[in-house]
Enzyme design. Sequence first.
Site, PDB file in Angstrom:
ATOM      1  N   HIS C 468      59.614  27.380  72.604  1.00 36.78           N
ATOM      2  CA  HIS C 468      59.695  29.085  72.553  1.00 36.78           C
ATOM      3  C   HIS C 468      60.168  29.656  71.299  1.00 36.78           C
ATOM      4  CE1 HIS C 468      60.718  27.580  77.062  1.00 36.78           C
ATOM      5  NE2 HIS C 468      59.424  27.819  76.889  1.00 36.78           N
ATOM      6  N   ILE C 469      59.067  29.922  70.641  1.00 39.88           N
ATOM      7  CA  ILE C 469      59.253  30.334  69.231  1.00 39.88           C
ATOM      8  C   ILE C 469      59.440  31.805  68.985  1.00 39.88           C
ATOM      9  CG2 ILE C 469      58.263  30.171  66.810  1.00 39.88           C
ATOM     10  CD1 ILE C 469      56.161  28.111  68.148  1.00 39.88           C
TER      11      ILE C 469
END
Lengths: 176, 463, 547
Positions: C468-469
Site C-alpha cells: 500500500h504505497i
Amino acid sequence: MMALDESGRTAANHADPADPSRRRLLVGLLTAYTASLIPWALAQEVPDEQRGAFMALSAILVGRPSLDATQATRTYDALVANDARFPADAQALLALINERHIDPLQLQATLDNEHSPLAPLPRQIMRAWVLGVVGSGDSARCIAYESALNAVMVADVLKPPTYAYGSYGSWSGKPV
Amino acid sequence: MNAPIRCLALLAALVAARAAAADNPDAALLQRGQYLATAGDCVACHTAPGGKPYVGGLIVPTPIGNIISTNITPSASAGIGRYTEAQFRDALRKGIRADGKHLYPAMPYTAYAQITDDDVHALYAYFMHDVAPVDSKPAPTRLPFPFNVRASMAAWNLLFLDGKPFTPDPGKSAAWNRGAYLVRGLAHCGTCHTPRNLLMAEQSSRELAGGAVGTWFAPNITADANSGIGGWSEQDLVDYLKFGHARGKAQAAGPMAEAVDHSLQYLEPADLQAIAAYLRTVPAQHDPADTQAVDRWGAAFDGIAAQRGTAFPDDAEQWNGAQLYDAYCASCHQASGEGSFDGDLPPLFHNTATGRRNTDNLVMVILDGIRWTDATGVRMPAFANELGDRQIAVLANYLTQHYGNPSAQVTAGQVMALRAGGAPSHLVALARWAMVAAVVLILAIFLLWRRRRRRREASVGRA
Amino acid sequence: MAAPASADIVVIGAGIVGALAARRLAQQGASVLILEAGPRLERARIVAAFRNSPLKGNWMAPYPPSPWAPHPIYVPKDNGYLVQAGPYPYPAEYIRAVGGTTWHWAAQAWRLVPNDVRIRSLYGVGVDWPLSYEELDPWYQEAEEILGVAGADNTGSPRQHPFPMAPVAEPWSMRRVRERLAPTYAVVANTVARNSRGYDGRPACVGNNSCQPICPVNAQYLGINAVESAEAAGAKVVPNAVVYRIEHDAKGRIAAVHYYAPDKSEHRVTGKTFILAANGIESPKLLLLSASSTYPNGLANRSGMVGRHLMDHPSTSLTFYADEELWLGRGPQSPSSINTLRDGAFRSRHAPYRLDFTNISQVLNVTNDLIREGVYGAEFEKQLRWRAARQINVKNVLEVLPNPDNRIALSSEKDAMGIPKPEAHYAIDDYTRRGAEVSKADFAKIAELMGGTGLRYSAEGHFANNQHITGTLSMGNDPASSVVDGFGRTHDHENLFVCGTGVMPTAATMNSTLTAVALALRTAEHILPAKQAHAATTHAGHEADRA
C-alpha cells in the site's frame, strides 16, 4: 545368443526401458521390510530397475495405496531431466532403506544426521509427487497441479486455487 | 406491477369510453390473467431490450425478413386500447388484427388458438386493466415483396390453422390434459421445438421433434430415449423448467434460458408437473444416428495434466484444445470436466451440450454465454469477444471428443456463420424468382396460344 | 495506426486509479489519452500461467516484468529493480501493465474512518488531511458503485447511501471464527469490490480462492475493468509507452510528456492537462527524473517532498491450529476482519491496526511444512488433512506515520532502458513497533478463543509489506510541506495533477485503493465538472450496465 532390441542394443543394457527382458515385478527389488510398507505395489510391473526403484521409493514416501502410472512416468522423466544422477541415486536410496529397514518418518533425519549425499532425494521425490514441482530456483518446473497429490489428498473438501468451489454462497455450509 | 400504476391503469380504464366487459374486474381475474400472460410469455416478444413491458419493438429475424413486435399495452393510440374482447380473441386465436389485417405467424396464434374462452377473458382483463398503457408505437413491420401481402396469410391459415380451442381428452388424466393445454397452447413449445415445412408451418405429425430458432436449435423433446427426453424423470423435467438446469443432463441457454427466466420458472408446481407428464407421452421421434441418449455421453477426463508446466504458445491461435480449456473453461467446469461439488457449475460430460450431434447450441453458448435477468445475472460468460472462430472450433471439438459425442463436429466456418447471425436464407429470393418464373410461364403460354391462334387464322384465311 | 500524439488530458499509468479518472473525464467529453509503460495482458493467459508456475505461493509469477518496463520481482531471486537502501526493506510488489497492480489484489475496498484524516489535531501524530471525511463521502459512494462494492453496515465508516451490494457470503471457516470470538471481538465481513450477485454484467463470486493472483471469472473488480470502461467511454490507451520525462514550458506549465517505445524510439505527446497516476513509486520517480535547470530537484518538488513520507501497512501475524476443522480455502481469500482497533485515544501512543483473517487455502503452506519436516509415508496425508483443516492465520495491518526520511529516490543504477531505478529508503519506527507489540495480546487471545495449538508468531522484528504505497506525493494546504493540494493539483504546476495512493498524507489502517479512487474521481470532477448531477449519471449508467 543374446536377444537384440530394435536399436541393436543387448539385453544387458540397463538403460533401455523398452526391453521386455528387463521387466520385472516390483517385489523383486524389495526386501521383506520394504515390501511390508507397500503391499499394494508388489505385483506392479516395472520396466527396469531404475524406474522400479523410483516407483518403490515413491510408494514408500508418498504413502498412498496407488500411484497413477502415467503420472509416474512423467514424474520420473522430469526428475531424470533435472538431474542425470537421479536413477542411480534412487537405486542407492532404495538399497539403503532395504538393508537398514529405515522407517519413512525417520528417513530424513537419518540421512541428514549422516550427511548422506542422498539426503536431498526424498524431498525431491516428495516435491515432485505432492507439489508437482521438480527442480529448484530458476530451474524449477511445474509438472502437475490439479493432479499433484496434495490436491488429490484434499479433493473431497477443496478445489485447488483458481478452480471454482461452487455457485455463489456454496462455501457457507459446513465442509462435509 | 406496483400499486400506484395499477391504480392508474384502472383509472384509465374507467375514463376511457370502451365497451369493455367489466368496468371493475376483480383482483382474482386480473391475477389469473397475469399468470396466463406469464405462461404465454407475451412479454418476451412484445418488449424491446431495455424497453417498457409490452410496448413492442422487438425485432424477430425470420427467413423472410424482420418482423417487429407490436405495442399490446392498453394505449388507445399506440396499442390495443380500443380492442373489444372479441377482437382480442381473434388476434390471439386467428391472427387477425382489429383492423382485419392478418398477423404473421411469428405471433404464435396457431398455438394460442388452443386457449379457452375463459382464459382469453382473463388475459383480456389483465391487458386492459393491469398493464400500464404506453403511447409509443414501434416501427411497423415491412417485409419484402411478396411477403408484405398480408392477405396471403388467409390462404396459409386455411392450410395450417386449426382454429378450435383445446378440448380435454376424457381418456387422459387431468394433469395430462393440463399439460397438453399448456404445451400446445400458452407455452407454445411447438413454436420452437416442432420442425416446420417449406411454407414454414409446424409439421403436426412430428410434434416437438426439434426445430431451428435463429442460430439456436430447439432440440427433440419427444419421449424418445436417445434422441429426446425419454430417459428423463418427471423431476428432471420439472427442475429444468423451474431452474433451467436438470442435473447431470442439461442446462437451458439462449432462447430457452429466456423462456425459463421470463415465464416457466414462475409457473405453479402443479403446472410444471403437468407439462412434464404430458411431455413424457409425446410420440417418440427417433433419429437412428442417435446411438445412445444425448445426455449419456462422455466421462471425466483430464487433458491438461500431461501438459502441466508446458508454456502456452505466444500466438493464441496455436493453443490446442486442452490449453484453451485450461485458460477459459476449467476454472468453472474443473480440470476433468467434472463440475463443482454442488453441480451448479455443471459437468461437461453427461450433458446434452456436448452430447448432441447438432453442435450449433454448443457453439452458441460459448459465444453468448448464459445470462438471466435475475440476481444471478451472468451464469456463464460470453466468449465471443475473447475467442476467434478457429479457437472456438478447436475448443468445441476438444469438448465433444472427450466429454461428449465424438462424432459431433464443429468447424470454424460454422462458428463464423453462427456469430454473424446464421446462414442467410434464400426464401425471399426464391419466392421472387418463383413469381418471376410463374409470370414468365404464364406469358409464354399466352404467347404460344396467340401464335397458334394466328396460325390457324392464317391457314383459314389462305384456304 | 500510429499512436495519438495529443489529447486534452494525458494520463500516465493505466491502473485502476488512472483509468477511472480517465473514464470520468472521457464521459464529460474530453479527449483522453492514457500512456501505460507495460503491455496489455489477458486474464486467460494469467490463469494458465499461474497453474503452470512452479511457485504457486508467488503471486507475481504470472506477471513477468517486461524488459522495457520492469517491476520488482523478489522470488526466486530479487531482480534488483527496486533498490533497497534500508535500513528496513520496502519490498513492494506492483505490476506495470495495462490494468496495473489490481490484477492481483484481494479487493478490500475500505473507506477511512472519519478520524483518520485528523490524527494531528486529535492525537498529536502525523498530519491532518486537507479535506474532511464528509467531503470524501460522496466520492467514496461513486467509487463503490463503479467498482461494485459489497459491504456490511457495521464497519465504522459512516455513509449516506447503502452499499451497492450486500456482503459476500461468509465462508464456514470465518463464521466459526466470528462465533467463537464473540463477544470479545466483533468479526465483520470485509468491504470488498467482489460481486455478491450479478453486477455490471459480471458474475457473482464462485469461490476460486485465487483473488490473488487472479480472479479467473471477473467477479472481482480489477484495474482492467476500469481500463475497459475508460476505453468504452472514449479514452485511448497506448500500451508499451514508457514515459521518461515530463516537459514543462517557460511558465512552468506542463507542455508534453516523452515516452520510449520498447525499441527505444522516442515519442512526444502534448496535452492541456496531465494526470500522473503511475503508482506511489513510479510517479515520484518520474517527477524526479524530469528535473530541469528551472526545477533542479525535479518537477512539483520545490517543497522537496516528492518521494518523501513513504508509508505502507506493515504486518506481523500469528499462525496456529484451531481445535476444530475449519478448512480454509472455501470461498474468497479475504472475507473477514476485526475493525474495532483502528481508532482511539491510544493513537497518540502507538499505531492502530486492523486484524485480518485469511481464508487462503493452507494446503500449500502445510505441504511445504511437512516436506521440510521430513514427514513421509502414510503419515503425510494424515498430517496434511489434519493441518490444512485447522491451520488459520491472523495478521495485523498497522499504521505507519509519515516520516520525511522514508522516501523514494532515484538510484544511480539504471534499468534496461537507461532510466534510473527507484530506490527505497525506509524504516519502521517505534510508533508502529509499539502497535505490533500491543497486537500480540490480541493474537494470543484469538488463539485462546479458537482453542489454538502450535502457535507460530511471525519472526520478531520482521514486518511483511502489504504494497500500500502511500505518502510519496502527499496532499496538503501548505506548498512548503506537500506536493499536491486537496484536489490533487501539484502546487508547482497548474496543469499537472497526481492521482493514486501516493497522495494520501497518512496511511491509516485501511487498504488504500478505494480512497485513492475516490480522490481521483474528485480530482477528475475538479478538472472538468460533470454536466449533470453525478449521482444520476452513476445510477443511470449502472441500470443500463445491469440490463
